[in-house]
Write an enzyme that holds these catalytic residues in place. Sequence first.
Site, PDB file in Angstrom:
ATOM      1  N   GLY A  63       0.833  -0.907  -0.261  1.00  0.00           N
ATOM      2  CA  GLY A  63       0.106  -0.030   0.417  1.00  0.00           C
ATOM      3  C   GLY A  63       0.984   1.197  -0.427  1.00  0.00           C
ATOM      4  O   GLY A  63       1.728   0.795  -0.525  1.00  0.00           O
ATOM      5  N   SER A  64       0.639   1.999   0.970  1.00  0.00           N
ATOM      6  CA  SER A  64       1.047   3.422   0.120  1.00  0.00           C
ATOM      7  C   SER A  64       2.380   3.518   1.302  1.00  0.00           C
ATOM      8  O   SER A  64       3.291   4.655   1.179  1.00  0.00           O
ATOM      9  CB  SER A  64       0.215   4.584   1.125  1.00  0.00           C
ATOM     10  N   THR A  65       2.617   3.306   2.029  1.00  0.00           N
ATOM     11  CA  THR A  65       4.072   2.761   3.068  1.00  0.00           C
ATOM     12  C   THR A  65       4.806   2.911   1.508  1.00  0.00           C
ATOM     13  O   THR A  65       5.745   3.186   1.911  1.00  0.00           O
ATOM     14  CB  THR A  65       4.501   1.711   3.443  1.00  0.00           C
ATOM     15  N   PHE A  66       4.727   2.244   0.015  1.00  0.00           N
ATOM     16  CA  PHE A  66       5.887   2.292  -1.013  1.00  0.00           C
ATOM     17  C   PHE A  66       5.534   3.687  -1.214  1.00  0.00           C
ATOM     18  O   PHE A  66       7.132   3.675  -1.620  1.00  0.00           O
ATOM     19  CB  PHE A  66       4.936   1.233  -1.564  1.00  0.00           C
ATOM     20  N   LYS A  67       5.554   4.949  -1.052  1.00  0.00           N
ATOM     21  CA  LYS A  67       5.500   5.683  -2.011  1.00  0.00           C
ATOM     22  C   LYS A  67       6.620   6.431  -0.880  1.00  0.00           C
ATOM     23  O   LYS A  67       7.054   7.523  -1.885  1.00  0.00           O
ATOM     24  CB  LYS A  67       3.661   6.972  -1.860  1.00  0.00           C
TER      25      LYS A  67
END
Lengths: 168, 563
Positions: free
Chosen positions: B282-286
């Site tokens: 999820g957004s942690t990959f941003k």
Amino acid sequence: MLRGLNIIAVGGLIAAAAVVYDVKYSATYEAQKVARLNNEINREREKIAGLKAEWSVLSAPDRIQRLASKYLGMKQLAVTHIGSFASLPERLYTSADPIGDIINSLGHNGGKRDPIGTIIEKLESAKADEPEATGSVPAPAQPEAAEPAGDMELPEPTGDIGGDGQDN
Amino acid sequence: MRRIRQFVSSLSFTTRGVTRPRIAMIVLAFAAVHLIIAGRLVLIGVKSDPQVARRVSNPDMLTSTRPDILDREGKQLATDVQSAMLYAEPRKGVGYVDDAVDQLRTVFPDLDERELRDKLSSKKGFVRLKREITAEQEHAVRKLGIPHVGFLQESKRVYPAGPEASHVLGGVNVDSAGIAGLEKWVDSGGLADLHMAGFATGRSLKPVQLSLDLDVQHAMRDELEKAKTEYQAKSTSGLVLDVRTGEIVAMVSLPDYDPNKPGKPTDLSRLNRLTTGVYEMGSTFKALTVAMALDAGKVTLGTPVDARTPLHYGRFTINDFHAQRRMLSVPEVFTYSSNIGAAKIALSMGVDAHKAFLRKMGQLDRLRTELPESSMPIVPKNWGEINTATISFGHGLAVAPLQAMMATAALVNGGYLIPPTFLKRSQAEAMKVAKRVIKPETSDKMRYLLRLNAEVGTAKRANVDGYYVGGKTGTSEKVVHGRYAHNRLLTIFTGVFPCDRPQYIVLVMVDEPLNKGHATAGLNAAPTAGQIIARIGPLLGVEPRFDLPKADQMLTVSQRAAN
């Protein structure tokens, strides 16, 4: 000549046999002792290991937490509970020679240099302002001030003051 | 005396005859034999036979032992304890079976009478009657004097902390062979061969010291248990990683199991979600996406990113959860967790550069640690623009959470990718295996972004006063039957503390939280991580500081001017 030699040889043989016999058996005895000690060491090691395991079970964090929350009513450590050396207040009274100061203060028993005595005097004089306590305080205060340890018990014999302090 | 004289004289008589050479021969032969015997004696005396010595010192140790496993502070996580086992040899006869049964049951009332009778009246050479017998019981049985009933010492693997570190430790089977986790890894280091040869007995084995901290592990597990109940989640898991050394300080995946009790390996609780499971992070990959673009110089912190309209790819539409519908700066893309913005940034780098960066960060290959269990990331076969766009915000690429943490640690520790380990190691040792993946300045900027997100962004609830926490939330929909299911969420939080000089990184994953009010990561994973950090900070010796500046002052003026 030959006979003497033979006798010596036979005697030597017997002596050698006796020595060898003795060495052999003492060696066996020592070996048994070593084996026994080794066994004992192993047994002790196992015991230590067993006790360590027991201690680990008893001190397992899960168990400690369960017991602590049941019997101690402790709270979780908050970040604000942690202090640093820098946040400690300055020492009130610093001196290059603290022991010398104590000796000096003992020497000048007049009362002025005795810190505890001074504090107590102040307290006494503050209490002396209270109407009911007047009269009963100053008398014991002066002689007792010489001995700081005795000062602490001052209010007890008078009774009135101690009672008043609690009521207030 | 006379006899001796006679003997001597007879000897002297015969030696004068023809038999003299024969006697010489015999004397020589005897001398040779004695020489050989003497030589052999000297050899034995000089070099004692080790096998004999061991047999003497350890007469009744049957099962082989394993090394203790200790945590980083030296607390026992796994150890062997010796216990006596009661056995009988029914073939040789145990006297009257009924008497023996009655007598044994006076010492062990819990033994099943019929079973015991069956065992004793069988014609087997060896039957095991009862394990783990205390010294008193052993004494009592010896006093009964039943023939052909005896005791054997056997060692048993014990995990004093119970389920606390179950997934890391794994477990052993009845033969003391490691079947999972680090126990299996211990065996792979040649211990299995030693067992086979019968050498691994006694307490000669050097203990294995892990990087785990039992207290931190417990604190984390406790908080995750609470979170699991509170959010009614299917599972919660968490990880604490030392960003300076790559040491795994705590790893919990709930539900877990008690390694002291045998269980089925197929049981769901045996699954370690952090290494064996692969998830879309999820957004942690941003964080990775932004770091890639910043490191390549493609964007600076001031670059405007167009997040006004959703992106369309065929039937796919990329939209924002916290839609702003305007031009965003890079920090805003991060704090509003804009999917559109992240996709735009990744697309500006191009598909190949994106892929190369993720490979460099170790996200496309299987991550191997000491744990034997690991999984291959699920990487799209045909990686096109749409994949780059979705992977930029953590969808379309499933990795093991530990793997993602390794990369996130590299973003904040000054740019070193350090393979994580379960064994204690020093920073110098870690630096030998570390690989520089991004510039130190990029790492500074990432720390600023993560801290900013905890001050004004989605990670506010993870903030703990004094620890200067920074972090990124992520909420992803789980794939069910090939489709993203809107009601099955995986919420993730990765937190770093303290953000100015990062020491530890904390991961919290909440799988399928049911509690409707707390569906997204900012509302469940982030506060849980905050709780965990508040609890483990003092345990890890991180000093709380209250004089730290706001995130905006983290980057010096000169640094920001350079952007």
